[in-house]
Design a protein around this motif. Structure first.
Motif, mmCIF file in Angstrom:
data_model
loop_
_atom_site.group_PDB
_atom_site.id
_atom_site.type_symbol
_atom_site.label_atom_id
_atom_site.label_comp_id
_atom_site.label_asym_id
_atom_site.label_seq_id
_atom_site.Cartn_x
_atom_site.Cartn_y
_atom_site.Cartn_z
ATOM 1 N N ALA A 233 0.835 -1.208 0.000
ATOM 2 C CA ALA A 233 0.000 0.000 0.000
ATOM 3 C C ALA A 233 0.870 1.259 0.000
ATOM 4 N N GLU A 234 2.094 1.139 0.488
ATOM 5 C CA GLU A 234 3.014 2.281 0.510
ATOM 6 C C GLU A 234 3.652 2.515 -0.851
ATOM 7 N N GLY A 235 3.423 1.610 -1.812
ATOM 8 C CA GLY A 235 3.965 1.777 -3.151
ATOM 9 C C GLY A 235 5.334 1.178 -3.374
ATOM 10 N N THR A 236 5.774 0.307 -2.472
ATOM 11 C CA THR A 236 7.031 -0.399 -2.681
ATOM 12 C C THR A 236 6.732 -1.795 -3.219
ATOM 13 N N ILE A 237 7.765 -2.454 -3.701
ATOM 14 C CA ILE A 237 7.676 -3.840 -4.156
ATOM 15 C C ILE A 237 8.555 -4.668 -3.226
ATOM 16 N N GLU A 238 8.003 -5.767 -2.672
ATOM 17 C CA GLU A 238 8.749 -6.588 -1.723
ATOM 18 C C GLU A 238 8.881 -8.010 -2.226
#
Length: 142
Positions: free
Chosen positions: A44-49
């Motif tokens: 939701a924060e716009g990162t890719i994990e």
């Protein structure tokens, strides 16, 4: 093709939340990138994990040069669409097992005993979490 300097749109996040494989490339210094298919999660924060073994070559390379990118494409049979996210990547010691469990449930049928055993093996091993912080997002949709 459209490039937004650094952020994922609502449509990007919807696309990335599907059980698709991404192709991860890390900076390799004098070596050409070696893309690898990976599971991933768009947050939701716009990162890719992603999660991986702490001794993996990609982790060693990221510790030397934190640049990475991931490309995700729609499967055959759908209209052409792809998304590329590039940016600075951090190697995080926590959260990898929770991420692995979420992704396994997304990509595998965990009611299959073989897949449940595969997940147990992943959870029994040391893992780190890779977090790509987008600096460039490129998308194509036909």
């Amino acid at each position: 093709m459209n490039t937004d300097a650094s952020s994922l749109t609502t449509q990007d996040l919807e696309f990335l939340r599907r059980p698709l494989h991404g192709f991860l490339s890390v900076a390799g210094g004098p070596h050409p990138p070696q893309p690898r298919p990976v599971w991933f999660e768009a947050t939701a924060e716009g990162t890719i994990e992603l999660f991986t073994d702490p001794d993996a070559l990609k982790v060693r390379r990221l510790r030397l040069d934190p640049r990475a990118s991931i490309v995700v494409a729609a499967p055959v049979g759908e209209r052409e669409r792809w998304l590329s996210v590039a940016g600075h990547t951090t190697v995080e010691p926590g959260g990898a097992h929770d991420l692995a469990a979420r992704l396994a449930a997304r990509y595998w049928d965990l009611s299959d005993p073989a897949r449940a055993a595969d997940l147990a093996g992943i959870l029994a091993a040391d893992q780190v979490r890779l977090v790509i912080h987008p600096e460039a997002v490129t998308r194509y949709r036909y």
